[in-house]
Scaffold this active site. Structure first.
Site, PDB file in Angstrom:
ATOM      1  N   THR A   1       0.691  -1.259  -0.011  1.00 36.70           N
ATOM      2  CA  THR A   1      -0.117  -0.060  -0.054  1.00 36.70           C
ATOM      3  C   THR A   1       0.766   1.322   0.169  1.00 36.70           C
ATOM      4  OG1 THR A   1      -1.594  -1.300   1.207  1.00 36.70           O
ATOM      5  CG2 THR A   1      -1.865   1.226   1.682  1.00 36.70           C
TER       6      THR A   1
ATOM      7  N   GLY B   1     -10.238  -3.900   2.853  1.00 40.83           N
ATOM      8  CA  GLY B   1      -9.014  -3.987   3.931  1.00 40.83           C
ATOM      9  C   GLY B   1      -9.280  -2.594   4.927  1.00 40.83           C
ATOM     10  N   ASP B   2      -8.164  -2.389   5.427  1.00 43.28           N
ATOM     11  CA  ASP B   2      -8.131  -1.123   6.311  1.00 43.28           C
ATOM     12  C   ASP B   2      -8.129   0.321   5.719  1.00 43.28           C
ATOM     13  OD1 ASP B   2      -5.417  -2.280   5.703  1.00 43.28           O
ATOM     14  OD2 ASP B   2      -4.833  -0.250   6.685  1.00 43.28           O
TER      15      ASP B   2
ATOM     16  N   THR C   1      -0.406   0.981   7.162  1.00 36.23           N
ATOM     17  CA  THR C   1      -0.081   0.034   6.168  1.00 36.23           C
ATOM     18  C   THR C   1       0.264  -1.428   6.726  1.00 36.23           C
ATOM     19  OG1 THR C   1       1.220  -0.958   4.426  1.00 36.23           O
ATOM     20  CG2 THR C   1       2.120   0.770   5.954  1.00 36.23           C
TER      21      THR C   1
ATOM     22  N   GLY D   1      -4.543  -5.682   6.755  1.00 35.70           N
ATOM     23  CA  GLY D   1      -5.707  -4.693   7.012  1.00 35.70           C
ATOM     24  C   GLY D   1      -6.632  -5.305   8.285  1.00 35.70           C
TER      25      GLY D   1
HETATM   26  N1  ASP Z   1      -3.422  -2.675   4.508  1.00 37.02           N
HETATM   27  C1  ASP Z   1      -3.607  -3.240   3.208  1.00 37.02           C
HETATM   28  C2  ASP Z   1      -4.672  -4.284   3.173  1.00 37.02           C
HETATM   29  O1  ASP Z   1      -4.673  -5.171   4.009  1.00 37.02           O
HETATM   30  C3  ASP Z   1      -2.155  -4.090   2.586  1.00 37.02           C
HETATM   31  C4  ASP Z   1      -0.727  -3.211   2.976  1.00 37.02           C
HETATM   32  O2  ASP Z   1      -0.785  -2.304   3.535  1.00 37.02           O
HETATM   33  O3  ASP Z   1       0.027  -3.755   2.107  1.00 37.02           O
HETATM   34  O4  ASP Z   1      -5.479  -4.154   2.390  1.00 37.02           O
END
Ligand code: ASP
Length: 326
Positions: free
Chosen positions: A187, A217-218, A237, A240
């Site tokens: 991300t 996700g988050d 990041t 999530g």
């Molecule tokens: N946080 C992101 C998700 O879970 C992935 C990431 O940060 O690489 O969608």
């Protein structure tokens, strides 16, 4: 006081042996995006514009998991998501399930500015994109050969991953919460504050490799992966599901707001209390403080402050002899 900016290109299990062909283009993009963000702040652009501008650049870089370069769902499709938030007004916009929009972050901003809502997803978000005339491309444009390979490997191991660059050893019969794997890149996000204490946060992602269709996700969840108020702005990041459970962004802000903690103490507290290997964040405060904290082995990140200090780094700078670049 003074302006400050921080950005990230994902947290995860980043081995110190990351080959130069993977490391250098990402460092170069972080450096370029930092320069763009700093120039915009110096030109007195509002932080909301600055974080959007920087995240658009990161989305356009195929080496990060957002925009073109987004990781693939279990059906080998792309479902991008993003969120943007303005600190002083708490106005925010979020999108999920995009398969054709070139810059998800700008669509999130349009949701914030042009609709009575906060969050649009899937067909509704795609229709809104068409209505607003934002740049779209055929869904195949976003799919890179690297991500086809990552998906193949994740599927072979029945793993859902933040991103994938190392062999996966564990093989389980079904994808479940226990086999969300480790990763090295992900991300993208940016937070900024100007000299008048205006704050903004923006985050954009393709999510997890081999994620279920429809998984959110988050990143687009206000208060989890993205949050800003009058005290601070946060972009997170990592895994999530863990970041949502911990309401990472809002917890940092709440510790400052209700307990009077500094940005550093608040961010360290939240990251240290999150399950190890799950969480990274960049954050700025109204007074121009910057924090880049993670409990993964690394996080692609960069920051700069009005006092002239700046940093571009991947691993823990003290323990691992990281690159500290001017
Ligand atoms: N946080 C992101 C998700 O879970 C992935 C990431 O940060 O690489 O969608």
């Amino acid at each position: 006081m003074g302006w400050a900016i921080a950005l990230h290109g994902g947290a995860g299990d980043i081995p110190l042996s990351l080959p130069p062909e993977r490391r250098l283009p990402r460092e170069e993009t972080l450096r370029r995006c930092l320069r763009i963000g700093v120039a915009a702040l110096k030109a007195n652009r509002p932080p909301l514009d600055v974080v959007e501008l920087v995240v658009r650049e990161l989305e356009n870089c195929p080496h990060f998991n957002a925009g073109r370069g987004s990781v693939l769902t279990t059906n080998a499709t792309v479902e991008m998501e993003a969120c943007i938030m303005d600190g002083n007004t708490k106005r925010c916009g979020a999108v999920s399930g995009l398969s054709t929009v070139v810059n998800a972050i700008s669509l999130a901003r349009l949701v914030m500015e042009k609709t009575p809502h906060i969050y649009l997803a899937f067909d509704g978000a795609e229709s809104f994109a068409r209505e607003q005339g934002v740049e779209t491309r055929d869904a195949s444009h976003f799919i890179t050969p690297e991500n086809i390979e990552r998906l193949t490997q994740a599927k072979a191991a029945n793993k859902v991953q933040i991103d994938y660059t190392q062999p996966v050893l564990e093989k389980t019969p079904q994808v479940s919460s226990s086999n969300i794997g480790d990763s090295q890149i992900g991300t993208v996000g940016c937070v900024a504050v100007d000299g008048n204490g205006n704050l903004a946060a923006a985050t954009s992602t393709g999510g997890l490799v081999n994620k279920m269709i429809g998984r959110i996700g988050d990143t687009p969840i206000v208060g989890a992966g993205t949050y800003a108020n009058y005290l601070c702005a946060i972009s997170a990041t990592g895994k999530g599901e863990a970041i949502i459970r911990a309401t990472v962004g809002r917890d940092v802000a709440a510790l400052m707001e209700y307990k009077g903690l500094s940005l550093k103490d608040a961010a360290d507290c939240v990251v240290e209390n999150s399950p190890k290997g799950t969480t990274g964040l960049v954050a700025v405060s109204v007074t121009g403080e910057v924090v880049m904290a993670f409990n993964t082995s690394g996080m692609f990140r960069a920051c700069a402050k009005e006092d002239g200090t700046s940093e571009i780094a991947i691993w823990d700078s003290v323990e691992n002899g990281d690159l500290l670049l001017p």
